[in-house]
Design a protein around this motif. Sequence first.
Motif, mmCIF file in Angstrom:
data_model
loop_
_atom_site.group_PDB
_atom_site.id
_atom_site.type_symbol
_atom_site.label_atom_id
_atom_site.label_comp_id
_atom_site.label_asym_id
_atom_site.label_seq_id
_atom_site.Cartn_x
_atom_site.Cartn_y
_atom_site.Cartn_z
ATOM 1 N N ILE A 1 52.611 102.228 77.201
ATOM 2 C CA ILE A 1 53.186 100.879 77.232
ATOM 3 C C ILE A 1 53.225 100.373 75.803
ATOM 4 O O ILE A 1 52.183 100.156 75.180
ATOM 5 N N ARG A 2 54.427 100.170 75.254
ATOM 6 C CA ARG A 2 54.577 99.746 73.858
ATOM 7 C C ARG A 2 54.538 98.235 73.700
ATOM 8 O O ARG A 2 54.020 97.743 72.692
ATOM 9 N N ALA A 3 55.074 97.494 74.631
ATOM 10 C CA ALA A 3 55.110 96.028 74.495
ATOM 11 C C ALA A 3 55.284 95.415 75.871
ATOM 12 O O ALA A 3 55.877 96.029 76.777
ATOM 13 N N ILE A 4 54.757 94.187 76.015
ATOM 14 C CA ILE A 4 54.874 93.433 77.260
ATOM 15 C C ILE A 4 55.203 91.988 76.906
ATOM 16 O O ILE A 4 54.568 91.394 76.033
ATOM 17 N N ALA A 5 56.195 91.447 77.566
ATOM 18 C CA ALA A 5 56.530 90.020 77.470
ATOM 19 C C ALA A 5 56.525 89.464 78.888
ATOM 20 O O ALA A 5 57.194 90.011 79.769
ATOM 21 N N ARG A 6 55.753 88.402 79.082
ATOM 22 C CA ARG A 6 55.570 87.911 80.450
ATOM 23 C C ARG A 6 55.641 86.404 80.502
ATOM 24 O O ARG A 6 55.071 85.716 79.642
ATOM 25 N N GLU A 7 56.330 85.907 81.489
ATOM 26 C CA GLU A 7 56.276 84.515 81.899
ATOM 27 C C GLU A 7 55.784 84.535 83.329
ATOM 28 O O GLU A 7 56.545 84.825 84.261
ATOM 29 N N ALA A 8 54.493 84.260 83.484
ATOM 30 C CA ALA A 8 53.806 84.493 84.747
ATOM 31 C C ALA A 8 54.484 83.745 85.883
ATOM 32 O O ALA A 8 54.848 82.571 85.761
ATOM 33 N N GLY A 9 54.644 84.455 86.991
ATOM 34 C CA GLY A 9 55.231 83.871 88.183
ATOM 35 C C GLY A 9 56.732 83.931 88.227
ATOM 36 O O GLY A 9 57.326 83.670 89.292
ATOM 37 N N GLN A 10 57.386 84.279 87.113
ATOM 38 C CA GLN A 10 58.843 84.285 87.106
ATOM 39 C C GLN A 10 59.398 85.667 86.756
ATOM 40 O O GLN A 10 60.066 86.300 87.584
ATOM 41 N N ARG A 11 59.115 86.126 85.535
ATOM 42 C CA ARG A 11 59.714 87.392 85.118
ATOM 43 C C ARG A 11 58.888 88.013 83.994
ATOM 44 O O ARG A 11 58.267 87.302 83.204
ATOM 45 N N SER A 12 58.916 89.336 83.938
ATOM 46 C CA SER A 12 58.229 90.079 82.887
ATOM 47 C C SER A 12 59.096 91.239 82.452
ATOM 48 O O SER A 12 59.906 91.755 83.233
ATOM 49 N N LYS A 13 58.916 91.644 81.193
ATOM 50 C CA LYS A 13 59.601 92.811 80.643
ATOM 51 C C LYS A 13 58.547 93.731 80.036
ATOM 52 O O LYS A 13 57.672 93.281 79.296
ATOM 53 N N VAL A 14 58.676 95.014 80.366
ATOM 54 C CA VAL A 14 57.723 96.012 79.893
ATOM 55 C C VAL A 14 58.508 97.128 79.216
ATOM 56 O O VAL A 14 59.439 97.687 79.808
ATOM 57 N N ALA A 15 58.142 97.439 77.964
ATOM 58 C CA ALA A 15 58.760 98.535 77.213
ATOM 59 C C ALA A 15 57.823 99.734 77.258
ATOM 60 O O ALA A 15 56.657 99.629 76.868
ATOM 61 N N VAL A 16 58.332 100.860 77.747
ATOM 62 C CA VAL A 16 57.515 102.069 77.898
ATOM 63 C C VAL A 16 58.178 103.210 77.139
ATOM 64 O O VAL A 16 59.400 103.230 76.929
ATOM 65 N N ALA A 17 57.345 104.158 76.711
ATOM 66 C CA ALA A 17 57.824 105.339 75.989
ATOM 67 C C ALA A 17 57.054 106.544 76.489
ATOM 68 O O ALA A 17 55.872 106.452 76.843
ATOM 69 N N ALA A 18 57.716 107.692 76.517
ATOM 70 C CA ALA A 18 57.105 108.933 76.984
ATOM 71 C C ALA A 18 56.458 109.656 75.807
ATOM 72 O O ALA A 18 57.087 109.856 74.766
ATOM 73 N N LEU A 19 55.200 110.029 75.974
ATOM 74 C CA LEU A 19 54.497 110.812 74.963
ATOM 75 C C LEU A 19 54.525 112.304 75.276
ATOM 76 O O LEU A 19 54.112 113.099 74.439
ATOM 77 N N GLN A 20 54.989 112.642 76.451
ATOM 78 C CA GLN A 20 55.071 114.040 76.863
ATOM 79 C C GLN A 20 56.526 114.376 77.159
ATOM 80 O O GLN A 20 57.221 113.624 77.856
ATOM 81 N N GLU A 21 56.965 115.487 76.638
ATOM 82 C CA GLU A 21 58.363 115.873 76.790
ATOM 83 C C GLU A 21 58.660 116.195 78.256
ATOM 84 O O GLU A 21 57.864 116.827 78.955
ATOM 85 N N GLY A 22 59.828 115.736 78.696
ATOM 86 C CA GLY A 22 60.253 115.980 80.066
ATOM 87 C C GLY A 22 59.842 114.920 81.056
ATOM 88 O O GLY A 22 60.106 115.064 82.258
ATOM 89 N N VAL A 23 59.184 113.828 80.585
ATOM 90 C CA VAL A 23 58.746 112.755 81.470
ATOM 91 C C VAL A 23 59.665 111.561 81.297
ATOM 92 O O VAL A 23 59.933 111.130 80.167
ATOM 93 N N ASP A 24 60.174 111.044 82.403
ATOM 94 C CA ASP A 24 61.009 109.845 82.371
ATOM 95 C C ASP A 24 60.105 108.629 82.472
ATOM 96 O O ASP A 24 59.496 108.387 83.529
#
Length: 623
Positions: A225-248
């Motif tokens: 998990i690289r970054a998280i932006a959250r407005e509790a109760g309404q909406r959140s955005k999560v940026a994720v990155a794969a550290l292992q090749e072949g993983v979505d």
Amino acid sequence: MKSEFMLAFNEICESRHLPKDVVLEALQQALVSAYKRNMNIGNAQRVEAKIDPITGQARVYVEKEVVESVRDPRTEVSLAEARRIAGPNVELGQMIMVENTPAEFGRIAAQTAKQVILQKVREAEREKLFDDFSDRVGEIVNGTVQSVTAQAITVSLGRTEAILPRNQQVPGERYKPHDKIRVYILEVRKTPRGPQIIVSRSHRNMLRRLLEYEVPEIYNGAVEIRAIAREAGQRSKVAVAALQEGVDPVGACVGLRGVRIQSLVKELNDEKIDVIPWSPDQATFIAKALSPAKVNSVFLDDDPVEGKTALVVVPDDQLSLAIGREGQNARLAAKLTGWRIDIKSLSEAASEAIARAQRPEFAWLMQQHADIVAAAQQALAKKAADRPLSGEDYQAMNRIVNLVENAVIAAREAERQRRKEARAAARATVPPPAFEMPLEALQLPSRLHTSLTEGGITTVGALMERLALDEAELLTLDGIGPEELGEIKARLAQVKLPSRPEEPAEIGKGEAVAPPPAAEAVAVAAEPPVEAVAEPLAGAPLEAMPSLGEAQAEEGQVPEFAEGYAFQELEPEERLEHVLTKKGKKAKKKGRQLIFDEELGRMVAKRERRPGRRGEWDDFDEE
């Protein structure tokens, strides 16, 4: 069979979750307090209590003085009794520990022991709770709502209680007593009444922990998990990155048919969660962060003063979706990426680009790309007339936006580089000691001094640099006009900067040394010939020096001086002529000469004196 003491002792340890040594120490301290209360002994006398952990038998030992005749049995013991207890080596006046366990304690002493035991056990329990929950800060725990008030909610965590403040609650959630909730341990404070645990349900790290529990790939380290932006109760955005090749990374977080993400949404009371792929390319990352809106182009401007700004151009029908309800989507994207995001529709951006292209500094754009400008103007005319646009029209507007925005960013970068070079040139004109002189040295009026300090000018060097760079910048500060500017210049003209002594240039070994001009040679009138004598180090006696042969003097060789003698190096302006003066004597009586030392590879000074009975220099003996 276990004794009653051991049964009660183990019960206390198990019920309070305390180690046995802590409870045993509390019992011993309680017996000591009860003994002092019962025997009316002061705190100055040493008393110890020992409890057998198996049988529970208690023994009390009191420090007593060895005397011939006992007057106070509470503090004294006879010599014979002391030798029977501690051995034959005991002497009069010695302090020994004597067992003095009473047959029974009184009612007051027993009550004192009970209170001390309860107090010590309570303190140990609080310390244990604080240590346990301090190690769990940043984790999610299960709790039960115990009471609800307007300011906070009390949550029972089993062994203790936690507080869920109002600002850490999720807007829209309603809690009732006995509700089961999961909370994030935010902080643990130590108070006189025990540890105070602050929990949260709106913190962004709660979403991080829930993702770690729900997604095995995140827990195992295959997805980060690289970054998280959250407005509790309404909406959140999560940026994720794969550290292992072949993983979505996105597919791992969403799960098959959205099973994993739906469990998180249910836990957070239908809070929307957007999972986006992280990218090292900031333009691509910003475009993904604005999803579900589609982005045409992103222009980045990283200004060291104004900050990082991104201009995002989206199709006209995607503008409201990119901004979101009350700007929520754009706000979350800005938090997630760390860039200030300006969102414009394609038609608005194309219109502003054409207006910029008509400026004199961008006249070359109108000349080189006149066909693109004309096509974009035609597309904007169709848009204004509510006529349908073709793919070529959208392409023409995109091209003119790209051309103009890239040219604007390049011009800004060139201007920043020019200002950087101008600032470096202005700084080079200011003497370095000026940057070490505080602004108070100018003795400016308090109002003018305050205006400069509020503008970030705290030293004389910074003020001189700002004046050399651009005087108009000072006039933009509050409280500074042409008259104040003239006063600042007058004060700067009067200030005297401290000078730094220049380092004397060393002459390399083997380099030719030009003799001083005849007009600048050191002359001592009406004095007999003098000869150079090396100055000894401080505290070292000046020994007789052997004479230097005439052949060496004629050949111009310089004698090598033995260790223990040092030569003072002169400043540049003193290299050719330097005369030492002593208090109350004339300057012509003693002087110094410059001589090149081959070992040191530089010019050194030697003190001159009149010749004595020995008329020639002798070679110094090497040690």
